[in-house]
Design a protein around this motif. Structure first.
Motif, short mmCIF file in Angstrom:
data_model
loop_
_atom_site.label_atom_id
_atom_site.label_comp_id
_atom_site.label_asym_id
_atom_site.label_seq_id
_atom_site.Cartn_x
_atom_site.Cartn_y
_atom_site.Cartn_z
N SER A 90 34.63 -52.34 -14.01
CA SER A 90 33.85 -52.71 -15.93
C SER A 90 35.85 -52.11 -16.85
CB SER A 90 33.23 -51.36 -16.18
OG SER A 90 33.74 -49.98 -15.33
N THR A 91 36.53 -51.72 -15.62
CA THR A 91 37.92 -50.33 -17.03
C THR A 91 38.68 -52.19 -16.98
OG1 THR A 91 37.95 -49.06 -15.06
CG2 THR A 91 39.78 -50.09 -15.98
N LEU A 92 38.83 -53.60 -16.91
CA LEU A 92 39.54 -54.31 -16.24
C LEU A 92 38.66 -54.89 -17.99
CD1 LEU A 92 41.69 -56.32 -16.69
CD2 LEU A 92 39.77 -57.85 -14.76
N MET A 93 36.96 -55.39 -17.80
CA MET A 93 36.50 -55.62 -19.30
C MET A 93 36.65 -54.77 -20.58
SD MET A 93 33.03 -56.08 -17.77
CE MET A 93 32.00 -57.01 -15.84
N ARG A 94 37.02 -53.44 -20.46
CA ARG A 94 37.26 -52.73 -21.74
C ARG A 94 38.70 -53.10 -21.46
NH1 ARG A 94 34.47 -49.01 -18.88
NH2 ARG A 94 32.27 -48.45 -20.24
N GLU A 95 39.29 -53.47 -21.32
CA GLU A 95 41.13 -53.44 -21.43
C GLU A 95 41.26 -55.42 -21.93
OE1 GLU A 95 45.81 -53.70 -18.85
OE2 GLU A 95 43.60 -53.27 -18.31
N LEU A 96 40.60 -56.18 -21.72
CA LEU A 96 40.90 -57.65 -22.04
C LEU A 96 40.08 -57.43 -23.24
CD1 LEU A 96 39.80 -59.21 -18.50
CD2 LEU A 96 41.50 -59.80 -19.99
N LEU A 97 38.95 -56.71 -23.44
CA LEU A 97 38.44 -56.79 -24.42
C LEU A 97 38.82 -55.94 -25.77
CD1 LEU A 97 34.49 -56.12 -23.64
CD2 LEU A 97 35.50 -57.65 -25.11
N THR A 98 39.97 -54.46 -25.78
CA THR A 98 41.07 -54.96 -26.30
C THR A 98 41.90 -55.47 -26.58
OG1 THR A 98 40.61 -52.39 -25.47
CG2 THR A 98 42.75 -52.89 -27.27
N ILE A 99 42.37 -56.35 -25.64
CA ILE A 99 43.52 -57.55 -26.25
C ILE A 99 43.31 -58.55 -26.59
CG2 ILE A 99 45.61 -58.18 -24.72
CD1 ILE A 99 45.17 -56.72 -22.39
N CYS A 100 42.13 -58.61 -26.19
CA CYS A 100 41.58 -60.03 -26.82
C CYS A 100 41.46 -60.00 -28.41
CB CYS A 100 39.81 -60.95 -26.01
SG CYS A 100 40.54 -61.41 -24.58
N ASP A 101 40.35 -58.56 -29.25
CA ASP A 101 40.55 -58.30 -30.54
C ASP A 101 41.74 -58.48 -30.54
OD1 ASP A 101 38.20 -57.95 -30.28
OD2 ASP A 101 37.80 -55.60 -30.25
N ASP A 102 42.37 -57.59 -30.47
CA ASP A 102 44.45 -58.22 -30.99
C ASP A 102 45.12 -59.50 -30.92
OD1 ASP A 102 44.24 -55.17 -31.24
OD2 ASP A 102 45.33 -55.00 -29.20
N ASP A 113 45.81 -69.66 -35.28
CA ASP A 113 44.80 -71.27 -34.76
C ASP A 113 42.74 -70.98 -35.10
OD1 ASP A 113 43.94 -73.39 -33.26
OD2 ASP A 113 45.59 -74.03 -32.76
N LYS A 114 42.64 -71.48 -34.97
CA LYS A 114 40.89 -71.82 -35.19
C LYS A 114 41.03 -72.14 -33.71
CE LYS A 114 40.15 -71.52 -40.54
NZ LYS A 114 39.60 -72.99 -41.57
N LEU A 115 41.61 -72.94 -32.88
CA LEU A 115 40.85 -73.38 -32.25
C LEU A 115 40.54 -72.15 -31.41
CD1 LEU A 115 41.58 -76.86 -32.02
CD2 LEU A 115 39.11 -75.57 -32.50
N VAL A 116 41.65 -71.48 -31.12
CA VAL A 116 42.56 -70.30 -30.43
C VAL A 116 41.25 -69.11 -30.64
CG1 VAL A 116 43.96 -69.36 -29.50
CG2 VAL A 116 44.59 -71.22 -30.58
N VAL A 117 41.37 -68.96 -31.47
CA VAL A 117 40.87 -68.18 -32.14
C VAL A 117 38.66 -67.80 -31.56
CG1 VAL A 117 39.30 -66.50 -33.94
CG2 VAL A 117 42.27 -67.15 -34.17
N ARG A 118 38.55 -69.24 -31.68
CA ARG A 118 37.03 -69.83 -30.97
C ARG A 118 37.10 -69.38 -29.95
NH1 ARG A 118 33.07 -74.63 -33.16
NH2 ARG A 118 31.49 -73.90 -32.08
N ASN A 119 37.98 -69.63 -28.46
CA ASN A 119 38.10 -70.08 -27.34
C ASN A 119 37.97 -68.37 -27.20
OD1 ASN A 119 37.23 -72.42 -26.91
ND2 ASN A 119 40.24 -72.58 -27.32
N VAL A 120 38.98 -68.08 -28.09
CA VAL A 120 39.09 -66.18 -27.51
C VAL A 120 37.84 -65.41 -28.10
CG1 VAL A 120 40.03 -63.95 -28.05
CG2 VAL A 120 41.41 -66.18 -28.30
#
Length: 769
Positions: free
Chosen positions: A694-706, A713-720
Motif C-alpha cells: 500500500s505504501t508503494l501504491m500511494r507513492e505511485l498515485l502521487t507521482i502519477c497525478d503529477d 500528450d493525450k495518449l500518455v495521459v490516458r495510459n497514466v
C-alpha cells in the motif's frame, strides 16, 4: 487470382493457390506466379497456406534455398512438407545445401521429423545414387579445409546411423572391399572411402558385434599407416592431393584410438608409430592433434606422456650429425662403465659393513663412494657437453611449426592440468622464445600454446593476460591486427578471467621477470578490467562476424561466471540480440547464445540491480535509434515487454518492479515532452500489481497525478490514468478483504481514497463516457 493470394481469409488464399499454381513457368526468372507463391510460402501467417505453397511452387535455384529455409519453419507440418519435397530431388541441390538438409533434419526437435529422416529421406536419396554407398557419401563431401571436413564427418555419421538401423552390417562392410587383413587397399584409400570406413568402425563399436570380424589387427594397421605416409610424404603442400593425404592420415589415427590398449606390446607399437610419423612426416595442425590424442590411451602415466613428448620435441628440434665415434670416446665410455660397476660394489660392501656394525670400515667406504660418484658426474658432464656442442638447433619454419603443433597437442590433453618441471622448461625454452617470431604463423601457434600454459598455471597467467590484451586494445584503437591472433586473444583473456577472477588483472609484482622487452613495455601501462570489457563491447559492432561472435561469447561467459556486473554490458547484449540479422549461421548461433544467457541471468546471484538498470537504457536506445540504424525497425514496446517479463523470473522481482515503476514515472515527470513517454506509459500497464504494498501504491498515485498534470500528450495521459485506475481498483480490493477480516474488530477505514485519487477516477469515467 494473384490478388486473392493476399486475401485476409485463409480459405480464399488456399483456393487461390490451387487455382493459380498450374500457370507457373519456373524457367522464367521473373515469373509472377512463382514469385508470389514463394513470397506466400515464406511469409504467410497461415501454416496451411505456407505448406500448400511449398508443395505447389515451381523449382528454381532461388526457390530451392527458400525451401531449405522452410525446414526451419515454426510449424512441424510445414517442416515435414519441406523435407518431403527435398527428398525427391537430391541432385538439384549443391553439396552445402545437402549437408544443411541432413544436419537440420537429424537434429530437429520434433521426433516425427527425425523418424522421417531415418526411415524415408536418406533411403530416397540413396536410391538416386544407384544405391552405391561411396557414391552417396561422395555427394555429401566438402573438402576445402578441415572445418569443412569436420562438418562433412558429422553429416556422414548421421547418414550411417540411418543405414545401421536398416541395413545389414555385412552389406555395409562389402561396400569397402576390405582385404584379408580387414584393411582397405591402398589404391582404394580416398577421401570418401576412409571417411566411410572410420565412421563405419565407430558405429560398430556401439553395437554388440564381434569386433575381430571387422577391425584389423592393430599391428597390421600400424604397418599400413607407416607404408601410406612414406608413400605420400613428398606431395606438394599446395595440391589437392596433399590435403586429401592429410585428411586420410587424420582419419586413420582416429581409427587407432578405438582399440583396447591393455596389452603393453600394443602400446609400444603405436607409440613407435606416433614418434616416427611426427618426426618424419609433413603434417598439418589438425593431423598432429589427432595423432597426439592417441598418447592419452597408450601412455597411462601422465608424467611419462609428458616426458615422451618433450624428448620427441628435442629430437625434432636438434639435428644430430652423423659423425663416426673416435676411439678416445670409446675408451672414456669404457672407463665410465668400470666406475659405475665399482660404485655398485662399494654400495654393497657398505650395506654389509653396516649390518656387521663395522663402522670404521663403513666410514672409509662412504668416502670412497663419494669420490667415485664425483668422478662419474664429471665424466658425464664432460661427455654431454661434447655432445651438445655437436648438436645444432633447427630454425626452419617447418620444424618450428611442427614443434609448436606438438606442444599444442600435448597441452590440449585433458589429462594435463598443471605445469610440471618438464612443461615449465618447454614453456621457457621453446614457446616463449617463439612468441615474437617474425613469421606470423609461428607467432600465432606459440601464442596459442602460451595461452594453454596460462590456463594451467596462475603465475604464468598473471604475466600472460597483459600480453593477450594487446591485440584487443590495438584492434579497438583502429590498428591493423591479425584476425586469428585477435580471436585467440579474446578467448584466452576471457578464459583466464573466468578461471582466476578479476584480481588477475594487476601489475606484476616483479616486472623484471618478464621475458622480453615487449612485456616490460606492456607492464608500464598495464591492462584494466574496464579497458578489456570496453574493448569487447566495441567489438560487438565489428564487421567481421567471427570477431562479433567471439566478443559476444566472451561477454556472456563473464556475465554467467559473475566476473563482471554491468548493466551497460547487459544492455548492449540485449540490443545485439534484438537487432535484425541475416540468415548467416554463425550470427544465428551468436543470437541464440545471447538469448540463452539472458534466460539464465535472473538465476545468477546479485544480478537484480544490473538487470533492472539495463531496462530503461535499452528501451531508450531503441526509441532514439536513427533511421539508418538496424534498430530503427525494432519494436521498442515488444522489447520492453520482454524485459519486464524477464524481470518477473528473478527472485527479487517485487523490488525490481517497484523500482522500475518509480523510475519510469519520475523520468516522465522530469521530461514531460520526451518522445520516450508514450512507450513508458504503455510499459506501466505491463507490470503486475498484485505484489506491491500500500505504501508503494500511494507513492505511485502521487507521482502519477503529477505526471498527468505535467504531460501534454493525450495518449500518455490516458495510459497514466488507466494505470492509476488499476492501482485504485487493487487498493479497493485489498480494503474490502481487510474489512471482511476485521469485521469483529474496531471499524478502521482502510480504503479511503484521497481527493487526488477520486479526481483520477472521475476523469477515467468521463473518458470512458
Amino acid at each position: 487470382m494473384l490478388e486473392r493470394l493476399k486475401d485476409e481469409r485463409e480459405s480464399v488464399r488456399l483456393q487461390a493457390v490451387c487455382a493459380i499454381f498450374s500457370l507457373q513457368d519456373p524457367s522464367d526468372p521473373d515469373c509472377p506466379v512463382v514469385n508470389e507463391l514463394s513470397t506466400q510460402m515464406m511469409g504467410d501467417p497461415s501454416a496451411k497456406v505456407r505448406k500448400l505453397c511449398l508443395e505447389k511452387v515451381g523449382l528454381r535455384q532461388d526457390i530451392l534455398e527458400n525451401i531449405i529455409m522452410k525446414t526451419r519453419d515454426v510449424n512441424v507440418k510445414v517442416r515435414l512438407a519441406a523435407y518431403t519435397r527435398c527428398s525427391l530431388i537430391p541432385k538439384a541441390f549443391k553439396v552445402i545445401q545437402r549437408q544443411k538438409l541432413i544436419k537440420y533434419g537429424f537434429t530437429d526437435e520434433n521426433e516425427s521429423i527425425r523418424m522421417y529422416m531415418h526411415e524415408h529421406f536418406v533411403t530416397s536419396w540413396f536410391e538416386c545414387y544407384e544405391e552405391d554407398y561411396l557414391m552417396f557419401i561422395n555427394s555429401l563431401c566438402l573438402d576445402s579445409d578441415f572445418k569443412d571436413c569436420k562438418e562433412t564427418s558429422v553429416v556422414v555419421e548421421h547418414v550411417l546411423s540411418a543405414f545401421f538401423a536398416s541395413k545389414p552390417h555385412l552389406e555395409l562392410k562389402q561396400a569397402l572391399n576390405l582385404n584379408e587383413n580387414r584393411l582397405l587397399p591402398l589404391e582404394d584409400l580416398k577421401f570418401e572411402s576412409v571417411l566411410y570406413w572410420r565412421c563405419y568402425l565407430e558405429m560398430l563399436r556401439k553395437c554388440d558385434v564381434d569386433e575381430d570380424e571387422y577391425f584389423p589387427e592393430l599391428v597390421h594397421l600400424c604397418k599400413y599407416i607407416q607404408n601410406y605416409y612414406k608413400d605420400k610424404n613428398d606431395l606438394d603442400p599446395e595440391s589437392v592431393e596433399y590435403f586429401h593425404n592429410q585428411f586420410i592420415l587424420q582419419q586413420l589415427f582416429q581409427i587407432t584410438m578405438k582399440y583396447d590398449f591393455g596389452d603393453k606390446f600394443l602400446q609400444e607399437t603405436l607409440n613407435a608409430l606416433v614418434g616416427e610419423v611426427l618426426q618424419n612426416a609433413v603434417l598439418e595442425e589438425e593431423v598432429v592433434e589427432a595423432i597426439m590424442k592417441n598418447l592419452d590411451y597408450t601412455i597411462p602415466d601422465v608424467n611419462e606422456q609428458i616426458k615422451f613428448v618433450c624428448l620427441l620435441i628435442s629430437e625434432i628440434s636438434y639435428e644430430v650429425p652423423e659423425v663416426p665415434e673416435p676411439e678416445e670416446n670409446n675408451t672414456n665410455k669404457l672407463e665410465l662403465a668400470k666406475l659405475k660397476i665399482e660404485l655398485s660394489c662399494l654400495k654393497e660392501d657398505l650395506d654389509v659393513a653396516i649390518k656387521e656394525q663395522n663402522f670404521l670400515k663403513a666410514e672409509g667406504l662412504k668416502d670412497r663412494i663419494t669420490e667415485v660418484e664425483n668422478v662419474i658426474i664429471n665424466c658425464e658432464v664432460a661427455e654431454s657437453g661434447e655432445v651438445l656442442q655437436e648438436y645444432e638447433k633447427k630454425t626452419d619454419l617447418g620444424t618450428l611449426r611442427k614443434c609448436l603443433d606438438i606442444c599444442n597437442g600435448l597441452l590440449s590433453s585433458l589429462r594435463i592440468t598443471t605445469l610440471n618441471s618438464m612443461l615449465m622448461t618447454l614453456k621457457d625454452n621453446t614457446i616463449q622464445v617463439l612468441l615474437s617470431h617474425k613469421d606470423e604463423t609461428v607467432g600465432y601457434k606459440a601464442m596459442k600454446c602460451y595461452g594453454l600454459c596460462c590456463i594451467m598455471d596462475q603465475s604464468t597467467a598473471e604475466i600472460g593476460i597483459h600480453l593477450f590484451c594487446v591485440p584487443i586494445d590495438s584492434y579497438s584503437a583502429g590498428t591493423v591486427c591479425n584476425t586469428d591472433r585477435l580471436l585467440l586473444a579474446i578467448s584466452a583473456v576471457v578464459d583466464m578471467i573466468v578461471l582466476y577472477g578479476t584480481d588477475l588483472i594487476a601489475k606484476p609484482t616483479d616486472p623484471e621477470n618478464s621475458f622480453d622487452e615487449q612485456h616490460e613495455t606492456i607492464f608500464k601501462g598495464g591492462s584494466s578490467l574496464t579497458t578489456i570489457i570496453q574493448g569487447l563491447v566495441d567489438l560487438l559492432q565489428d564487421e567481421n562476424t567471427d570477431v562479433q561472435e567471439h566478443a559476444s561469447h566472451g561477454l556472456c561467459n563473464l556475465l554467467l561466471a559473475s566476473r563482471i556486473q554491468s548493466h551497460a554490458v547487459i544492455s548492449r547484449l540485449i540490443l545485439k540480440w534484438c537487432t535484425p540479422h541475416s540468415n548467416d549461421e554463425q550470427l544465428q548461433k551468436m543470437i541464440q547464445r545471447i538469448g540463452l544467457t539472458l534466460e539464465k541471468l535472473p538465476r545468477i546471484r546479485d544480478s537484480a540491480d544490473e538487470l533492472e538498470n539495463a531496462v530503461l537504457p535499452t528501451v531508450k536506445a531503441i526509441i532514439k535509434a536513427p533511421k539508418t540504424s538496424p534498430l530503427a525497425g525494432v519494436n521498442a514496446l515488444n522489447i520492453a515487454n520482454f524485459l519486464i517479463q524477464l524481470c518477473q523470473t528473478h527472485p527479487q522481482r517485487y523490488h525490481m518492479n517497484s523500482n522500475l515503476m518509480i523510475r519510469i514515472c519520475s523520468d516522465m515527470l522530469k521530461r514531460p515532452k520526451s518522445v520516450n513517454n508514450l512507450t513508458y506509459s504503455k510499459m506501466l500497464l505491463m507490470f503486475p500489481l498484485d505484489e506491491i504494498d500500500s505504501t508503494l501504491m500511494r507513492e505511485l498515485l502521487t507521482i502519477c497525478d503529477d505526471v498527468r498534470n505535467e504531460v501534454l500528450d493525450k495518449l500518455v495521459v490516458r495510459n497514466v490514468i488507466k494505470f492509476i485506475a488499476n492501482i485504485t481498483s487493487l487498493m479497493n480490493q485489498i480494503g474490502s478483504i481487510q474489512e471482511e477480516s476485521d469485521e469483529d474488530k474496531e471499524n478502521i477505514p482502510v480504503n479511503n481514497i484521497s481527493p487526488q485519487q477520486q479526481t483520477s477516477l472521475d476523469n477515467i469515467e468521463s473518458i470512458e463516457q
